[in-house]
Structures are given as structure tokens and as C-alpha cells.
Design a protein around this motif. Structure first.
Motif, PDB file in Angstrom:
ATOM      1  N   LEU B  23       0.854  -1.205   0.000  1.00 43.44           N
ATOM      2  CA  LEU B  23       0.000   0.000   0.000  1.00 43.44           C
ATOM      3  C   LEU B  23       0.883   1.247   0.000  1.00 43.44           C
ATOM      4  O   LEU B  23       1.177   1.773   1.025  1.00 43.44           O
ATOM      5  N   ARG B  24       1.329   1.765  -1.165  1.00 40.17           N
ATOM      6  CA  ARG B  24       0.886   1.345  -2.456  1.00 40.17           C
ATOM      7  C   ARG B  24       2.001   1.376  -3.497  1.00 40.17           C
ATOM      8  O   ARG B  24       1.759   1.059  -4.653  1.00 40.17           O
ATOM      9  N   ALA B  25       3.225   1.784  -3.120  1.00 42.70           N
ATOM     10  CA  ALA B  25       4.225   2.095  -4.155  1.00 42.70           C
ATOM     11  C   ALA B  25       4.530   0.924  -5.086  1.00 42.70           C
ATOM     12  O   ALA B  25       4.547   1.095  -6.304  1.00 42.70           O
ATOM     13  N   THR B  26       4.783  -0.275  -4.527  1.00 43.74           N
ATOM     14  CA  THR B  26       5.145  -1.359  -5.454  1.00 43.74           C
ATOM     15  C   THR B  26       3.921  -1.841  -6.233  1.00 43.74           C
ATOM     16  O   THR B  26       4.052  -2.286  -7.376  1.00 43.74           O
ATOM     17  N   SER B  27       2.732  -1.713  -5.664  1.00 42.62           N
ATOM     18  CA  SER B  27       1.518  -2.039  -6.426  1.00 42.62           C
ATOM     19  C   SER B  27       1.358  -1.067  -7.592  1.00 42.62           C
ATOM     20  O   SER B  27       0.933  -1.448  -8.691  1.00 42.62           O
ATOM     21  N   THR B  28       1.704   0.190  -7.360  1.00 42.44           N
ATOM     22  CA  THR B  28       1.624   1.203  -8.416  1.00 42.44           C
ATOM     23  C   THR B  28       2.675   0.941  -9.498  1.00 42.44           C
ATOM     24  O   THR B  28       2.381   1.018 -10.698  1.00 42.44           O
ATOM     25  N   ILE B  29       3.891   0.617  -9.081  1.00 43.16           N
ATOM     26  CA  ILE B  29       4.971   0.351 -10.047  1.00 43.16           C
ATOM     27  C   ILE B  29       4.600  -0.836 -10.940  1.00 43.16           C
ATOM     28  O   ILE B  29       4.743  -0.785 -12.167  1.00 43.16           O
ATOM     29  N   VAL B  30       4.094  -1.896 -10.318  1.00 39.71           N
ATOM     30  CA  VAL B  30       3.707  -3.095 -11.075  1.00 39.71           C
ATOM     31  C   VAL B  30       2.571  -2.769 -12.047  1.00 39.71           C
ATOM     32  O   VAL B  30       2.604  -3.148 -13.227  1.00 39.71           O
ATOM     33  N   GLN B 188      -6.433   1.458   7.064  1.00 35.36           N
ATOM     34  CA  GLN B 188      -7.463   2.243   7.752  1.00 35.36           C
ATOM     35  C   GLN B 188      -7.267   3.735   7.497  1.00 35.36           C
ATOM     36  O   GLN B 188      -8.228   4.478   7.308  1.00 35.36           O
ATOM     37  N   GLU B 189      -5.998   4.148   7.459  1.00 34.65           N
ATOM     38  CA  GLU B 189      -5.698   5.550   7.148  1.00 34.65           C
ATOM     39  C   GLU B 189      -6.095   5.877   5.705  1.00 34.65           C
ATOM     40  O   GLU B 189      -6.729   6.898   5.437  1.00 34.65           O
ATOM     41  N   LEU B 190      -5.715   4.991   4.786  1.00 34.05           N
ATOM     42  CA  LEU B 190      -6.049   5.214   3.372  1.00 34.05           C
ATOM     43  C   LEU B 190      -7.561   5.254   3.170  1.00 34.05           C
ATOM     44  O   LEU B 190      -8.072   6.072   2.401  1.00 34.05           O
ATOM     45  N   ALA B 191      -8.271   4.380   3.865  1.00 30.92           N
ATOM     46  CA  ALA B 191      -9.732   4.351   3.736  1.00 30.92           C
ATOM     47  C   ALA B 191     -10.329   5.680   4.199  1.00 30.92           C
ATOM     48  O   ALA B 191     -11.249   6.215   3.579  1.00 30.92           O
ATOM     49  N   GLU B 192      -9.754   6.227   5.270  1.00 25.38           N
ATOM     50  CA  GLU B 192     -10.228   7.535   5.758  1.00 25.38           C
ATOM     51  C   GLU B 192     -10.033   8.627   4.716  1.00 25.38           C
ATOM     52  O   GLU B 192     -10.812   9.560   4.627  1.00 25.38           O
ATOM     53  N   TYR B 193      -8.942   8.519   3.940  1.00 28.02           N
ATOM     54  CA  TYR B 193      -8.670   9.497   2.885  1.00 28.02           C
ATOM     55  C   TYR B 193      -9.481   9.215   1.618  1.00 28.02           C
ATOM     56  O   TYR B 193      -9.316   9.900   0.618  1.00 28.02           O
ATOM     57  N   GLY B 194     -10.285   8.150   1.624  1.00 24.79           N
ATOM     58  CA  GLY B 194     -11.117   7.847   0.462  1.00 24.79           C
ATOM     59  C   GLY B 194     -10.486   6.891  -0.537  1.00 24.79           C
ATOM     60  O   GLY B 194     -10.906   6.815  -1.687  1.00 24.79           O
ATOM     61  N   PHE B 195      -9.442   6.158  -0.102  1.00 30.27           N
ATOM     62  CA  PHE B 195      -8.732   5.275  -1.033  1.00 30.27           C
ATOM     63  C   PHE B 195      -9.086   3.794  -0.843  1.00 30.27           C
ATOM     64  O   PHE B 195      -8.254   2.916  -1.090  1.00 30.27           O
ATOM     65  N   SER B 196     -10.305   3.512  -0.407  1.00 36.06           N
ATOM     66  CA  SER B 196     -10.695   2.119  -0.154  1.00 36.06           C
ATOM     67  C   SER B 196     -10.542   1.243  -1.391  1.00 36.06           C
ATOM     68  O   SER B 196     -10.143   0.081  -1.296  1.00 36.06           O
ATOM     69  N   SER B 197     -10.848   1.802  -2.565  1.00 36.95           N
ATOM     70  CA  SER B 197     -10.790   0.965  -3.771  1.00 36.95           C
ATOM     71  C   SER B 197      -9.341   0.572  -4.090  1.00 36.95           C
ATOM     72  O   SER B 197      -9.102  -0.463  -4.710  1.00 36.95           O
ATOM     73  N   ASP B 198      -8.374   1.376  -3.645  1.00 40.36           N
ATOM     74  CA  ASP B 198      -6.966   0.993  -3.802  1.00 40.36           C
ATOM     75  C   ASP B 198      -6.668  -0.286  -3.025  1.00 40.36           C
ATOM     76  O   ASP B 198      -5.935  -1.159  -3.497  1.00 40.36           O
TER      77      ASP B 198
END
Lengths: 224, 224
Positions: B23-30, B188-198
């Protein structure tokens, strides 16, 4: 909230910390106090320990697992059955280093030997940080496993570190603890040095019911 | 021997390293490379990224989870489906920091999205160090879990860190990965920022079969 640090780092907190060094510093501290030692004073350096030598004071510890020259006792918990009324000065490679990095309102010492005594002590606290001593800067399996055994019994909110240690314990808790410990990297090193009986001893759960608490510069038995 | 570092530290080795930041750099790179990006260049600073802005170059990343002002894309892997032939400059809080600390003969990027592609790649290597990026200096559950999923499939000698991550995976692998990830502190932090779909996206196993390999200053697709 419970946190588990897999390796020591400077901790400065208002709340409660628990230091874990299953092989062997906290196992030694617990055994010494359970067998009537007046206190255990962790110090960083060999010279510092030697300076304190006096009547009724034992200079103890290890470097590379071995008792330094001129010391009374090494770091084998099984050497600490006849220390009644003695003051123990203890210097070890990993455990005393971890202790020196913790500055908290309350500091307890934990290992498998006093597992449930520590757990009962922690039930009164909201915020707990468990610090694993590791071995020479690397994660030590036995410390994280012991941290997980503590976390498992406490119904608190967990950090990711605490959650991982709890899952490790859940995965392992029905297995033979001594066998699990013997597979750790540190245990394998100790076994090579001839300390196999220490590992067997340290894998006994709840042999003692005392909790070492750090007061000023020393661990003493927490009043029941 | 396989080692897992639960937090980034300076690594300088002749052998193979794998960086994990689910969550999330290597998922983004891939995701970027799988969708045809020419390369992904990790950089530490926002200013460094901005300097590189040019035609066919996308300036991307996050600070505190959010896309910095003037950037083309954030750090959501789901923003990287239409990056064909683009060069991606990426600066993130944890992942690019971890990458900058690794100096090894070979460096791959792993996440759940390319799990088995990475595992197959590693079968050819004797010594592997998996570096978990963590989050702001704290252990990240999802990174250790992913490391454990890799270790689980490799029949090598393990350090204690690798062993703990494997046990974590064994304890969790039959559970719903997305649910496990949603329980991590970072999620949980990402979900608070609205990134649940990530988080849902990043918990897909083997969506892609590519392995990013670090060459000079950038990740490119490892030749099949």
C-alpha cells in the motif's frame, strides 16, 4: 493500544514498556529475582560492571555468549539458583542494550518463565509497548513469539507489529515451545556454544510468578 | 538463505533484494509497467520529480496519501491503466525511501499483484533479502504478509525474520486477503482518505505476471 517493536529503538513514553530477551537476559533477570536476588542492575559495559564488585555483589553477564574473565556468573539463567540476598550486576549483548534505550513511566521484564504473571500485571494498563531485544540488530524469533503470547491474552487495540506477533503465537501456540525455540537462529548459536540446557530452561512457561519492575537503575521484584 | 527486513535499513549486498510496499508504491509500479509504462523512476523529493516534467513524462506520487499540487497522477495504482509508453516519475512516503536505501546486485519490486511472477524469478537465486517498506518507520502488516507469501513458496534456509513472515502467511493464507489488508493500520488511514478501492485492488493476487527490475535509476519490466 498495544505495540510491539521487533527491534529495540529509543522509546520515551509516559506509559508502560515491557522488555523481552528470552535468550537470555530477561530469563536470567526473572530467575535471579525469583531465587531471592535483591536486585538486578543492568549495565552496558564490562568495565562498568567490574567497578561495582563488592561483598554480596555478583558481577555477571556475557560477551559473545561467554562469561567475561573475572566475572562471577555468565548469562545462563540456570546459574542463578543460589543468589539469595545478592545484588546482581548484569551486562549482556542484546538485553541490556534494549533496556538502556527505554525511558518509560514503568518498565517490566518478560520471558516465557513469567509469562502469565506479566500478562496479569499488564491488564491494568491501557497503553503498552513491548520491546523485543533481537540479536545483534536482527529480529529474534523467540522474542517476537513471547511478545505475541502476551498480546494474545490482552484484549486491546493492536498496532500492525502487535498483530503480527499475535498471529505468530496463534500459529505456534499448540506446538512444543522448546522445539520452536531450538529452531531460532540465536538458539542454534547458543547450542553451538554448549548452552542447550539454557534453551530448554527458557522455554518453560510460567515457572515463576514474579514480575521484575525497573526502579531507578535496577530491576526488583514487583510487590504482589 | 532468505532474510526479511520488517523495516527498511541500508542494505548493501552482492545478492538479490526485493522491495515490498503493498500500500501502495510497489503495487503502483507493477500496475504502471503492466499497463505499458516505459519505466518508473523513483525519486525522493517532490522538487526532484517536478524538474523532470517533459513530454511523455508523468510526474506522480503522494505526500500524506494525497497527490501533490501540479502532479499528473497520485499513488493510486488504479490511476495507472492508461500510461502506455509514458515514463513515470514516482515519489512516495515509504516505498521510494525504502528503494533509496537498497544497493544490491539485483532489485525487484513485489506486491500481491505480481506475487507468483516474483516467486518464479527468485527460484534462480540462493540469497534473497526482502525489504518491507513499512509506514512512517512502523512495521506495516500488509508488507510482512506479502513477504511471508513469497518466503512460503521458496524452499530455502530462513532467518528468524523470514520465518516469522512465513508463519504469518501460514496463519492467514486461507482467509480473505482483502479483509486482512483492510484491517491494517495503513489501510485504515487510506480508507479515511477515500482510497478504499486501492486496498481492494492491491489485494488481488497475481493480476499481473510482470516483475519490475531496477536498472540504473529506474524500474523496467524484467525480460521474460
Amino acid at each position: 493500544m498495544i505495540d510491539v517493536l521487533f527491534l529495540p529503538e529509543p522509546v520515551s513514553q509516559q506509559h508502560v514498556c515491557v522488555v523481552v530477551d528470552v535468550l537470555r537476559a530477561t530469563s536470567t533477570i526473572v530467575t535471579a529475582l525469583a531465587n531471592g536476588a535483591r536486585c538486578v542492575v543492568p549495565v552496558r559495559k564490562i568495565a562498568e560492571a567490574k567497578k561495582r564488585k563488592a561483598e554480596n555483589i555478583l558481577i555477571c553477564g556475557e560477551r559473545k555468549g561467554i562469561k567475561p574473565k573475572g566475572f562471577d556468573l555468565g548469562n545462563s539463567p540456570i546459574e542463578y539458583f543460589t543468589v539469595k540476598d545478592k545484588e546482581v550486576i548484569l551486562t549482556t549483548t542484546n538485553g541490556t542494550r534494549a533496556i538502556s534505550m527505554i525511558n518509560s513511566q514503568k518498565l517490566y521484564a518478560a520471558c516465557f518463565l513469567n509469562l502469565h504473571a506479566v500478562i496479569e500485571q499488564l491488564r491494568n494498563h491501557d497503553h503498552v509497548t513491548i520491546v523485543c531485544s533481537g540479536q545483534k540488530g536482527k529480529i529474534a524469533y523467540e522474542d517476537v513469539l513471547c511478545a505475541g503470547a502476551i498480546v494474545y491474552e490482552l484484549n486491546d487495540k493492536l498496532t500492525d507489529g502487535a498483530r503480527i506477533s499475535r498471529e505468530l503465537w496463534k500459529q505456534s501456540r499448540r506446538k512444543d515451545l522448546s522445539k520452536l525455540l531450538f529452531e531460532s537462529q540465536h538458539a542454534q548459536e547458543l547450542a553451538e556454544y554448549g548452552f542447550s540446557s539454557d534453551i530448554t530452561f527458557c522455554s518453560q512457561t510460567d515457572l515463576y510468578s514474579i514480575v521484575p519492575v525497573f526502579v531507578e537503575d535496577r530491576f526488583i521484584k514487583q510487590a504482589p
